[in-house]
Design a protein around this motif. Structure first.
Motif, PDB file in Angstrom:
ATOM      1  N   ASN A 183       0.572  -1.543   0.269  1.00 19.60           N
ATOM      2  CA  ASN A 183       0.144  -0.038   0.037  1.00 19.60           C
ATOM      3  C   ASN A 183       0.746   1.121  -0.308  1.00 19.60           C
ATOM      4  O   ASN A 183       0.734   2.554   0.174  1.00 19.60           O
ATOM      5  N   ARG A 184       1.669   1.337  -0.271  1.00 22.44           N
ATOM      6  CA  ARG A 184       3.011   2.550  -1.115  1.00 22.44           C
ATOM      7  C   ARG A 184       3.630   3.088   0.901  1.00 22.44           C
ATOM      8  O   ARG A 184       3.916   4.530   1.150  1.00 22.44           O
ATOM      9  N   LEU A 185       2.997   2.680   1.989  1.00 21.25           N
ATOM     10  CA  LEU A 185       2.996   3.145   3.598  1.00 21.25           C
ATOM     11  C   LEU A 185       5.450   3.020   2.931  1.00 21.25           C
ATOM     12  O   LEU A 185       5.750   4.115   3.619  1.00 21.25           O
ATOM     13  N   THR A 186       5.769   1.841   2.590  1.00 22.44           N
ATOM     14  CA  THR A 186       7.283   2.567   2.283  1.00 22.44           C
ATOM     15  C   THR A 186       6.849   2.799   1.010  1.00 22.44           C
ATOM     16  O   THR A 186       6.734   1.554   0.147  1.00 22.44           O
ATOM     17  N   GLU A 187       7.976   2.921  -0.144  1.00 24.40           N
ATOM     18  CA  GLU A 187       7.509   3.220  -1.786  1.00 24.40           C
ATOM     19  C   GLU A 187       8.968   1.502  -1.899  1.00 24.40           C
ATOM     20  O   GLU A 187      10.418   2.002  -1.480  1.00 24.40           O
ATOM     21  N   PRO A 188       8.367   0.757  -2.719  1.00 22.37           N
ATOM     22  CA  PRO A 188       9.027   0.629  -4.100  1.00 22.37           C
ATOM     23  C   PRO A 188       9.938   0.860  -4.472  1.00 22.37           C
ATOM     24  O   PRO A 188       9.996   2.050  -4.707  1.00 22.37           O
ATOM     25  N   GLU A 243      -6.919  -5.467  -8.259  1.00 19.50           N
ATOM     26  CA  GLU A 243      -7.747  -5.634  -9.509  1.00 19.50           C
ATOM     27  C   GLU A 243      -6.753  -5.319 -10.799  1.00 19.50           C
ATOM     28  O   GLU A 243      -6.072  -5.840 -11.140  1.00 19.50           O
ATOM     29  N   ASP A 244      -7.646  -3.859 -11.510  1.00 21.12           N
ATOM     30  CA  ASP A 244      -7.261  -3.652 -12.529  1.00 21.12           C
ATOM     31  C   ASP A 244      -6.565  -2.477 -12.624  1.00 21.12           C
ATOM     32  O   ASP A 244      -5.986  -1.446 -13.385  1.00 21.12           O
ATOM     33  N   VAL A 245      -5.997  -2.174 -11.117  1.00 18.32           N
ATOM     34  CA  VAL A 245      -5.392  -0.744 -10.922  1.00 18.32           C
ATOM     35  C   VAL A 245      -3.681  -1.146 -10.506  1.00 18.32           C
ATOM     36  O   VAL A 245      -3.582  -1.451  -9.850  1.00 18.32           O
ATOM     37  N   GLU A 246      -3.021  -0.014 -11.326  1.00 19.40           N
ATOM     38  CA  GLU A 246      -1.725   0.083 -11.188  1.00 19.40           C
ATOM     39  C   GLU A 246      -1.361   0.555 -10.139  1.00 19.40           C
ATOM     40  O   GLU A 246      -1.359   2.005  -9.898  1.00 19.40           O
ATOM     41  N   ILE A 247      -1.066  -0.398  -8.924  1.00 19.46           N
ATOM     42  CA  ILE A 247      -1.337   0.861  -7.036  1.00 19.46           C
ATOM     43  C   ILE A 247      -0.016   1.446  -7.185  1.00 19.46           C
ATOM     44  O   ILE A 247       0.410   2.528  -6.597  1.00 19.46           O
ATOM     45  N   THR A 248       1.082   1.126  -8.155  1.00 19.67           N
ATOM     46  CA  THR A 248       1.980   1.777  -8.215  1.00 19.67           C
ATOM     47  C   THR A 248       2.710   2.339  -9.023  1.00 19.67           C
ATOM     48  O   THR A 248       3.566   3.469  -9.055  1.00 19.67           O
ATOM     49  N   SER A 249       1.957   2.294 -10.092  1.00 22.24           N
ATOM     50  CA  SER A 249       1.641   3.980 -10.998  1.00 22.24           C
ATOM     51  C   SER A 249       2.025   5.543 -10.152  1.00 22.24           C
ATOM     52  O   SER A 249       1.422   5.765  -9.805  1.00 22.24           O
ATOM     53  N   PRO A 250       3.127   6.329 -10.851  1.00 23.73           N
ATOM     54  CA  PRO A 250       2.774   7.176  -9.896  1.00 23.73           C
ATOM     55  C   PRO A 250       1.598   8.678 -10.589  1.00 23.73           C
ATOM     56  O   PRO A 250       1.128   9.275  -9.426  1.00 23.73           O
ATOM     57  N   LYS A 251       0.758   8.186 -11.105  1.00 26.32           N
ATOM     58  CA  LYS A 251      -0.222   9.037 -11.201  1.00 26.32           C
ATOM     59  C   LYS A 251      -1.653   8.222 -10.414  1.00 26.32           C
ATOM     60  O   LYS A 251      -3.090   8.966 -10.706  1.00 26.32           O
ATOM     61  N   ASN A 255      -3.805   7.710  -7.234  1.00 27.40           N
ATOM     62  CA  ASN A 255      -4.622   8.833  -5.901  1.00 27.40           C
ATOM     63  C   ASN A 255      -4.184   7.412  -4.475  1.00 27.40           C
ATOM     64  O   ASN A 255      -5.391   6.797  -4.346  1.00 27.40           O
ATOM     65  N   ILE A 256      -3.103   7.451  -4.670  1.00 28.07           N
ATOM     66  CA  ILE A 256      -2.734   6.776  -3.571  1.00 28.07           C
ATOM     67  C   ILE A 256      -4.024   6.509  -1.866  1.00 28.07           C
ATOM     68  O   ILE A 256      -3.984   4.952  -1.401  1.00 28.07           O
ATOM     69  N   ASN A 257      -4.245   7.847  -2.210  1.00 26.54           N
ATOM     70  CA  ASN A 257      -5.025   7.632  -0.668  1.00 26.54           C
ATOM     71  C   ASN A 257      -6.405   6.900  -1.083  1.00 26.54           C
ATOM     72  O   ASN A 257      -6.524   6.445  -0.171  1.00 26.54           O
ATOM     73  N   ARG A 258      -6.944   7.169  -1.969  1.00 21.69           N
ATOM     74  CA  ARG A 258      -8.325   6.464  -2.429  1.00 21.69           C
ATOM     75  C   ARG A 258      -7.974   4.697  -2.406  1.00 21.69           C
ATOM     76  O   ARG A 258      -8.207   4.090  -1.927  1.00 21.69           O
ATOM     77  N   ILE A 259      -6.536   4.621  -2.337  1.00 20.20           N
ATOM     78  CA  ILE A 259      -6.274   2.905  -3.072  1.00 20.20           C
ATOM     79  C   ILE A 259      -5.751   2.065  -1.390  1.00 20.20           C
ATOM     80  O   ILE A 259      -7.278   0.991  -1.008  1.00 20.20           O
ATOM     81  N   LEU A 263      -5.223   4.201   5.851  1.00 25.32           N
ATOM     82  CA  LEU A 263      -6.652   4.699   5.905  1.00 25.32           C
ATOM     83  C   LEU A 263      -6.619   4.998   5.073  1.00 25.32           C
ATOM     84  O   LEU A 263      -8.202   5.053   4.834  1.00 25.32           O
ATOM     85  N   GLY A 264      -6.044   6.251   4.697  1.00 25.79           N
ATOM     86  CA  GLY A 264      -6.690   6.430   3.215  1.00 25.79           C
ATOM     87  C   GLY A 264      -6.417   7.969   3.632  1.00 25.79           C
ATOM     88  O   GLY A 264      -6.670   9.168   3.257  1.00 25.79           O
ATOM     89  N   PHE A 265      -6.098   8.935   4.550  1.00 22.32           N
ATOM     90  CA  PHE A 265      -5.610   9.981   5.268  1.00 22.32           C
ATOM     91  C   PHE A 265      -4.648  10.686   4.481  1.00 22.32           C
ATOM     92  O   PHE A 265      -3.618  10.008   4.128  1.00 22.32           O
ATOM     93  N   SER A 266      -5.171  12.294   3.887  1.00 14.05           N
ATOM     94  CA  SER A 266      -3.717  13.084   2.815  1.00 14.05           C
ATOM     95  C   SER A 266      -3.062  13.584   4.481  1.00 14.05           C
ATOM     96  O   SER A 266      -3.412  13.358   5.580  1.00 14.05           O
ATOM     97  N   ARG A 267      -1.852  13.356   3.723  1.00 11.80           N
ATOM     98  CA  ARG A 267      -0.166  14.321   5.071  1.00 11.80           C
ATOM     99  C   ARG A 267      -1.191  15.636   5.721  1.00 11.80           C
ATOM    100  O   ARG A 267      -1.834  14.734   6.627  1.00 11.80           O
ATOM    101  N   LEU A 268      -2.091  16.092   5.229  1.00 11.98           N
ATOM    102  CA  LEU A 268      -2.606  17.046   6.125  1.00 11.98           C
ATOM    103  C   LEU A 268      -4.358  17.113   6.962  1.00 11.98           C
ATOM    104  O   LEU A 268      -4.065  17.398   7.983  1.00 11.98           O
ATOM    105  N   GLN A 269      -4.200  15.925   6.657  1.00 11.75           N
ATOM    106  CA  GLN A 269      -5.823  14.698   6.694  1.00 11.75           C
ATOM    107  C   GLN A 269      -5.333  14.277   8.653  1.00 11.75           C
ATOM    108  O   GLN A 269      -5.879  14.709   9.661  1.00 11.75           O
ATOM    109  N   ALA A 270      -4.104  13.552   8.015  1.00 16.16           N
ATOM    110  CA  ALA A 270      -3.008  12.670   9.132  1.00 16.16           C
ATOM    111  C   ALA A 270      -3.048  13.994  10.397  1.00 16.16           C
ATOM    112  O   ALA A 270      -3.035  13.631  11.582  1.00 16.16           O
ATOM    113  N   ILE A 271      -2.359  15.487  10.238  1.00 18.85           N
ATOM    114  CA  ILE A 271      -2.215  16.359  10.282  1.00 18.85           C
ATOM    115  C   ILE A 271      -2.959  17.034  11.571  1.00 18.85           C
ATOM    116  O   ILE A 271      -3.450  16.921  13.110  1.00 18.85           O
ATOM    117  N   ARG A 272      -4.553  17.587  10.833  1.00 20.49           N
ATOM    118  CA  ARG A 272      -5.608  17.680  11.356  1.00 20.49           C
ATOM    119  C   ARG A 272      -5.819  17.075  11.893  1.00 20.49           C
ATOM    120  O   ARG A 272      -6.688  17.828  12.938  1.00 20.49           O
TER     121      ARG A 272
END
Lengths: 248, 232
Positions: free
Chosen positions: A49-54, A62-70, A72-76, B133-142
């Motif tokens: 989940n890229r808490l650490t960047e590989p 599924e069909d979304v590449e998590i490691t793609s720079p494009k 939205n990692i928060n949504r993933i 959980l999906g928080f952005s950096r700012l949300q985590a701070i807030r």
């Protein structure tokens, strides 16, 4: 295929912790990763989940590449539950608020809706009566169950467990494993790093044995525990049996 | 050789009380200064602390420099600079505003250090859990880091409160009609009352500080969370 990991690499300074790890996970499957400490198991989970960047390699949910720079990692991340070894409950919030904070702030639920959803998950892990307790007022096992409820409430596609019982007193391990076993039975997709061989044997659909940053062997529990193909797997199982008293 | 002060009689000590309303009026200006400077100091202090801890390198350096500048220059000098500085550029601000800004900037540097220490005391697992959980950096701070840091800061903040409350009297130097200036007026109108007036002002500060800290103590109790302060 729900999760696909392809040739993942991670280096910390001189030491290469992950040296090209690939595997996949079907929907509803539980896979357990075992192996000696310092083998990159936790790093592997955090790279997913890229808490650490590989450094290299790709991961698909599924069909979304998590490691793609494009992406939205928060949504993933909101779709991937993560349970930590030391729980990491928000210390300033009650159990209920821990579970519903993400629902309100990430999923945009109303407070009322989030409360109902959170209570549902607290009940599922047997802690509805502790909704208003702060983390410091809960035992380690209870804290870990709240953290599982926190992950579950987000309605994740899969949950990553990073040694969820390693920080617990022996008598508290059982209650957490029981919750996890129920989850696996209910069809949750789970990837679990653990030293609990009993859990691995009875709950896992497949075992992945990792050592020194690579997957040495993977297969169904029966095969891994009874007739491992690799001498290193056998050696590790012998050692861990001595240490933990074997597969309960 | 000291000042040729006349001997004080009981009458002096009694008559100074008739000036209490005037002094209280002055004190209300000090309290307004206090509110303003704490507000300025809090907002800027939080921002500077966040930049120091989470900001990119450039902003971290800027924040560190900011804290250095406003902790180094004597307050009285800051007041004079803030009073004469803008005037030099044709900007007219009132002595009150100048005092709030000067004292507020100074306080923000100290408050920033309080908040920075608290932010750095929070285990990284809290951030990891929020991000997972999906928080952005700012949300985590807030939603996670600041609420914890501010609670951890309360004791240090109470100390800052007690310090800057007294610092408001420095605004005297740039002509703000606060309690010290009122006391001075009393002395110049009725010379023997100089010392009694100052003593009365000292008593007023004893009372205000006592109640201020009492109030903060209550806030701290109300916000107390089991296990949170034990980590310090």
């Amino acid at each position: 295929m729900l999760l696909r990991v392809e040739d993942l690499h991670k280096r910390y300074g001189k030491e290469e912790v992950l040296k090209g790890v690939s595997f996949s996970l079907e929907k509803g499957e539980t896979k357990v990763i075992i192996g000696p400490s310092g083998t990159g198991k936790s790093t592997l989970l955090r790279c997913i989940n890229r808490l650490t960047e590989p450094d290299r390699g790709r991961v698909w949910l599924e069909d979304v590449e998590i490691t793609s720079p494009k992406v939205n990692i928060n949504r993933i991340r909101a779709q991937i539950g993560f349970v930590f070894q030391d729980f990491n409950l928000f210390t300033h919030l009650t159990a209920l608020d821990n579970v519903r904070l993400g629902l309100i702030r990430v999923k945009g639920m109303s407070k009322k809706e989030a409360t109902a959803r959170a209570m549902e998950e607290l009940a599922r892990v047997g802690l509805a009566d502790k909704a208003n307790a702060y983390p410091a007022e809960l035992s380690g096992g209870q804290q870990q169950r709240v953290s599982i409820a926190r992950a579950l409430a987000m309605d994740p596609k899969l949950i990553l467990f990073d040694e969820p019982t390693s920080a617990l007193d022996p008598e508290l391990i059982g209650e957490v494993l029981a919750v996890m076993e129920d989850l696996a039975k209910s069809g949750m997709t789970m990837l679990v790093v653990t030293h609990e061989m009993g859990f691995a044997r009875t709950v896992a659909d497949e075992i992945i044995f990792m050592e020194k940053g690579v997957i040495v062997e993977q297969g169904p529990p029966e095969q891994i525990f009874s007739s491992p193909k690799q001498p290193r797997t056998a050696e590790f199982l012998r050692r861990i049996t001595d240490l933990y008293g074997g597969a309960r | 050789m000291g000042l040729p002060l006349p001997p004080l009689t009981l009458e002096h000590w009694l008559s100074v009380w008739s000036y209490l309303p005037t002094l209280l009026q002055g004190l209300s200006v000090n309290l307004a200064l206090l509110g303003g400077l704490l507000g300025v100091g809090f907002v800027l202090g939080v921002i500077v602390a966040l930049l120091e801890v989470y900001g990119p390198r450039g902003l971290r350096l800027f924040a560190a420099g900011y804290a250095w500048v406003f902790r180094s220059i004597p307050e009285i000098l800051l007041l004079l600079l803030m009073w004469f500085g803008p005037a030099q550029f044709g900007l007219s601000i009132s002595p009150f505003t100048a005092a709030v800004l000067a004292l507020g900037l100074r306080s923000s540097a100290y408050q920033a250090e309080i908040f920075r220490g608290a932010l750095q005391a929070i285990p990284t697992g809290q951030t990891l859990a929020a991000r997972a959980l999906g928080f952005s950096r700012l949300q985590a701070i807030r939603y996670v880091l600041l609420p914890q840091a501010l609670r951890l800061s309360l004791a240090g903040w109470g100390n800052e409160f007690a310090v800057v409350l007294k610092d408001t009297t420095l605004a005297y130097a740039i002509g703000v009609v606060e309690v010290m200036r009122q006391a001075r007026y009393i002395g110049s109108r009725d010379f023997p009352l100089t010392l009694p007036a100052y003593i009365l002002v000292a008593m007023l500060f004893l009372v205000v500080t006592y109640f201020g800290l009492f109030l903060l103590g209550n806030v701290e109790k109300r916000l107390r969370i089991p296990g949170l302060e034990a980590r310090r």
